[in-house]
Design a protein around this motif. Structure first.
Motif, PDB file in Angstrom:
ATOM      1  N   VAL A  65     -13.482  -6.954   1.894  1.00 21.75           N
ATOM      2  CA  VAL A  65     -12.609  -6.044   2.628  1.00 21.75           C
ATOM      3  C   VAL A  65     -13.000  -6.060   4.097  1.00 21.75           C
ATOM      4  O   VAL A  65     -14.184  -6.010   4.426  1.00 21.75           O
ATOM      5  CB  VAL A  65     -12.749  -4.604   2.054  1.00 21.75           C
ATOM      6  CG1 VAL A  65     -11.877  -3.640   2.828  1.00 21.75           C
ATOM      7  CG2 VAL A  65     -12.410  -4.588   0.581  1.00 21.75           C
ATOM      8  N   LEU A  67     -12.916  -3.989   7.479  1.00 19.50           N
ATOM      9  CA  LEU A  67     -12.716  -2.627   7.969  1.00 19.50           C
ATOM     10  C   LEU A  67     -12.228  -2.682   9.411  1.00 19.50           C
ATOM     11  O   LEU A  67     -12.690  -3.498  10.194  1.00 19.50           O
ATOM     12  CB  LEU A  67     -14.021  -1.830   7.889  1.00 19.50           C
ATOM     13  CG  LEU A  67     -14.587  -1.611   6.499  1.00 19.50           C
ATOM     14  CD1 LEU A  67     -15.861  -0.793   6.568  1.00 19.50           C
ATOM     15  CD2 LEU A  67     -13.591  -0.931   5.595  1.00 19.50           C
ATOM     16  N   HIS A 118     -10.751   2.016   6.371  1.00 18.80           N
ATOM     17  CA  HIS A 118     -10.148   1.146   5.355  1.00 18.80           C
ATOM     18  C   HIS A 118      -8.779   1.727   5.106  1.00 18.80           C
ATOM     19  O   HIS A 118      -8.664   2.847   4.602  1.00 18.80           O
ATOM     20  CB  HIS A 118     -10.974   1.132   4.071  1.00 18.80           C
ATOM     21  CG  HIS A 118     -10.338   0.317   2.986  1.00 18.80           C
ATOM     22  ND1 HIS A 118      -9.744   0.895   1.906  1.00 18.80           N
ATOM     23  CD2 HIS A 118     -10.178  -1.023   2.855  1.00 18.80           C
ATOM     24  CE1 HIS A 118      -9.254  -0.059   1.131  1.00 18.80           C
ATOM     25  NE2 HIS A 118      -9.501  -1.221   1.681  1.00 18.80           N
TER      26      HIS A 118
END
Length: 187
Positions: A65, A67, A118
């Motif tokens: 992921v 951010l 996020h």
């Protein structure tokens, strides 16, 4: 979201794993004599702070992921919540004061902090690496005491205790490293 192999995980990576967002704190690559190699990863949950040790083989795929980082200005604290403002949109957000942990006393009015998001959820906040503080209490300067490794305790205007060199006196401004919580230099 990009998927990466288990052996590509590095410290600081944020992964989506077990329906949560986890930051890789420590990564050890293990090559046992028998069987395939794997990465032993210490993970920290970004939402609740819990820790987890997990093994990832090189064939395992995990979601990495990214951010989004935004610079935001600290305005004030209200009932244990820190209020930050986006300098571009003037939008205000509230974050719990424990998001900064032991670095909370170094947060000053008008200071710019980096908030990591996020999607729309704020997960973490980090302060500038160096902050200027005033020494409010320390032992007086003693002439001739110039030993290289001698430090003395000092209390800063925000209540934090740090060790300072013997030449630093009371009411002097010093620069403190917020990551190590140590004296850096004179201001």
């Amino acid at each position: 979201m990009p998927k990466i192999n288990g052996n590509e995980i590095r410290p600081g990576n944020v992964l989506e794993h077990n329906d949560g967002l986890w930051a890789a704190v420590k990564v050890d690559h293990v090559k046992p004599g028998k069987g395939g190699a794997f990465a032993q990863v210490e993970l920290k949950n970004l939402r609740n702070g819990s820790k987890l040790n997990e093994r990832f083989r090189s064939a395992d795929k995990v979601e990495r992921v990214r951010l989004e980082q935004k610079d935001q200005t600290f305005l004030y604290e209200n009932d244990g919540m820190l209020v930050f403002m986006d300098t571009e949109t003037y939008e205000q957000i509230e974050l719990p004061s424990d998001i900064l942990g032991e670095r909370r006393p170094f947060l000053q009015d008008g200071m710019t902090a980096v908030i990591e998001y996020h999607e729309e959820e704020a997960l973490s906040a980090s302060l500038p690496q160096k902050v200027t503080c005033k020494v409010v209490e320390t032992e007086p300067v003693i002439k001739g005491q110039t030993a290289a490794n001698s430090f003395k305790p000092a209390i800063l205007d925000n209540g934090v205790k740090v060790m300072v060199p013997p030449f630093v006196g009371q009411d002097e401004d010093i620069v403190v490293n917020t990551e190590t919580m140590e004296y850096s230099e004179r201001a």
